[in-house]
Design an enzyme around this catalytic site. Structure first.
Site, short mmCIF file in Angstrom:
data_model
loop_
_atom_site.label_atom_id
_atom_site.label_comp_id
_atom_site.label_asym_id
_atom_site.label_seq_id
_atom_site.Cartn_x
_atom_site.Cartn_y
_atom_site.Cartn_z
N HIS A 63 2.43 -3.95 -2.62
CA HIS A 63 3.09 -3.40 -1.30
C HIS A 63 2.02 -2.96 -0.18
O HIS A 63 1.31 -2.17 -0.27
CB HIS A 63 3.71 -1.96 -1.73
CG HIS A 63 4.25 -1.05 -0.51
ND1 HIS A 63 4.62 0.17 -0.76
CD2 HIS A 63 4.64 -1.51 0.61
CE1 HIS A 63 5.06 0.50 0.56
NE2 HIS A 63 4.88 -0.50 1.30
N SER B 128 3.38 3.73 -9.44
CA SER B 128 2.43 3.37 -8.22
C SER B 128 0.87 4.06 -8.68
O SER B 128 0.77 4.96 -8.95
CB SER B 128 2.80 4.14 -6.97
OG SER B 128 1.76 4.30 -6.15
N MET C 34 11.71 2.51 1.81
CA MET C 34 10.90 3.58 1.54
C MET C 34 11.69 4.85 1.74
O MET C 34 12.33 4.98 2.64
CB MET C 34 9.61 3.49 2.87
CG MET C 34 8.84 2.44 2.96
SD MET C 34 7.92 2.46 1.32
CE MET C 34 7.06 4.16 1.28
N ASN D 99 3.19 11.66 -3.43
CA ASN D 99 3.43 13.15 -3.68
C ASN D 99 4.18 13.78 -2.53
O ASN D 99 3.96 15.07 -2.17
CB ASN D 99 2.16 14.06 -4.00
CG ASN D 99 2.46 15.22 -4.96
OD1 ASN D 99 3.65 15.44 -5.32
ND2 ASN D 99 1.48 15.93 -5.31
N MET E 205 -3.53 -0.03 1.68
CA MET E 205 -3.48 0.86 2.92
C MET E 205 -4.87 0.47 3.60
O MET E 205 -5.87 0.62 3.02
CB MET E 205 -3.08 2.12 2.67
CG MET E 205 -1.99 2.58 1.92
SD MET E 205 -1.86 4.48 1.56
CE MET E 205 -0.13 4.64 0.40
N ASP F 32 -0.42 -0.25 -3.96
CA ASP F 32 -0.09 0.03 -2.61
C ASP F 32 -1.36 0.08 -1.87
O ASP F 32 -2.21 0.57 -2.14
CB ASP F 32 0.09 1.78 -2.43
CG ASP F 32 1.61 2.04 -3.01
OD1 ASP F 32 2.39 1.57 -2.27
OD2 ASP F 32 1.81 2.84 -3.77
N ASP G 268 11.00 3.55 -2.94
CA ASP G 268 9.52 3.83 -2.98
C ASP G 268 9.35 5.23 -2.37
O ASP G 268 9.45 5.45 -1.03
CB ASP G 268 8.73 2.84 -2.66
CG ASP G 268 7.29 2.93 -2.72
OD1 ASP G 268 6.80 3.91 -3.36
OD2 ASP G 268 6.39 2.33 -2.23
N MET H 138 0.59 -2.17 3.15
CA MET H 138 0.67 -1.30 4.44
C MET H 138 -0.55 -1.51 5.24
O MET H 138 -1.26 -0.64 5.36
CB MET H 138 1.00 0.30 4.08
CG MET H 138 2.09 0.49 3.35
SD MET H 138 2.13 1.90 2.30
CE MET H 138 1.65 1.16 0.66
N HIS I 113 3.03 -1.11 -9.49
CA HIS I 113 3.07 -0.87 -8.02
C HIS I 113 1.73 -0.68 -7.34
O HIS I 113 1.10 0.23 -7.74
CB HIS I 113 4.13 0.00 -7.59
CG HIS I 113 4.49 0.11 -6.15
ND1 HIS I 113 5.41 -0.64 -5.55
CD2 HIS I 113 4.14 0.94 -5.02
CE1 HIS I 113 5.48 -0.48 -4.29
NE2 HIS I 113 4.73 0.49 -4.06
C1 DX5 Z 1 3.62 5.86 -0.27
C2 DX5 Z 1 3.66 4.59 -1.35
C3 DX5 Z 1 4.38 5.01 -2.62
C4 DX5 Z 1 4.01 6.33 -3.00
C5 DX5 Z 1 4.84 6.74 -4.36
O1 DX5 Z 1 3.16 5.04 0.83
O2 DX5 Z 1 4.30 3.33 -0.86
O3 DX5 Z 1 4.09 3.89 -3.62
O4 DX5 Z 1 2.72 6.69 -2.93
O5 DX5 Z 1 4.26 7.89 -5.03
P1 DX5 Z 1 5.13 9.02 -5.22
O6 DX5 Z 1 6.02 8.67 -6.37
O7 DX5 Z 1 4.30 10.12 -5.48
O8 DX5 Z 1 5.94 9.43 -3.91
ZN ZN Z 2 4.47 1.88 -2.05
#
Ligand code: DX5
Ligand code: ZN
Length: 224
Positions: A68, A9, A139, A147, A38, A36, A177, A70, A34
């Protein structure tokens, strides 16, 4: 032996040199990027959009990119992600006014479509869409930040989603994830996961090649 895909990610990458970071994790042996997205509305954090994805393609990143989303509303931005070069587009059912239409919209651009299930969301939401999705993204943390600690009740959900997929005799890929690291990856993957997302564990390590080979060696011990 079943192939398990490693999907770093980029939420945990160094954004000041994103192209290079992505190239390095791919050269180090990962399979899927991946991505993300947001919006500081559906989740309390803000990341990147289609222009960043397009820049990665222009930087000659050819690996599959797993977007992904969000974000809410979700439909209006899907065409831009598809045109920028997304391969998979996954969204949270809560963000769509009409899940079926959002899935069709993703498909209309030739992308694979997925539904993301939050830790508090019931799996029953999946039932009516099993024949329209290519990915189920479970999730294992609350969406929004990297983290975080893996929520252990996800293990039971992984088990049930795997059963659901197998019952339909479907090729849907099961992706997990959040909070995955070298200490819990076996427990997660042995329940029948296809794609493992790992953000901080990979990007916070000094040597991506070494980290990914440690992950692969660990996975090779599994005979599934
Ligand atoms: C959280 C994200 C993930 C996440 C993965 O909303 O969708 O992809 O950041 O990161 P780690 O592996 O650090 O949890
Ligand atoms: Zn994600």
């Amino acid at each position: 032996m079943k192939k398990i895909f490693i999907a770093p990610s980029i939420l945990s990458a160094n954004f000041a040199k994103l192209g290079q970071e992505v190239q390095e994790v791919l050269l180090a042996g990962s399979d899927i990027i991946h991505f993300d997205v947001m919006d500081n509305h559906y989740v309390p954090n803000l990341t990147f959009g289609p222009m960043v994805l397009k820049s990665l393609r222009e930087y000659k990143i050819t690996a599959p990119i797993d977007v992904h989303l969000m974000i809410q509303p979700v439909d209006s931005i899907i065409p831009s992600f598809a045109k920028a070069g997304a391969n998979f587009i996954t969204f949270h059912p809560e963000t769509s006014d009409n899940i079926k239409n959002t899935l069709s919209l993703i498909k209309s651009f030739g992308c694979k479509s997925g539904l993301a299930i939050n830790p508090g969301t019931s799996l029953s939401i999946l039932d009516e869409f099993m024949d329209q999705i290519d990915i189920i993204l479970l999730m294992s943390v609350a969406p929004g930040f990297s983290n975080q600690k893996f929520i252990s009740s996800t293990l039971n959900k992984i088990y049930h989603v795997r059963k659901k997929i197998d019952r339909c005799n479907s090729n849907i890929l099961l992706e997990v994830d959040g909070g995955i690291n070298i200490n819990n990856i076996i427990e997660v993957v042995s329940l029948g996961v296809d794609i493992v997302v790992m953000g901080s564990f990979i990007f916070q390590s000094k040597d991506y090649k070494k980290t990914i080979s440690i992950i692969k060696n660990k996975l090779n011990v599994l005979h599934i």
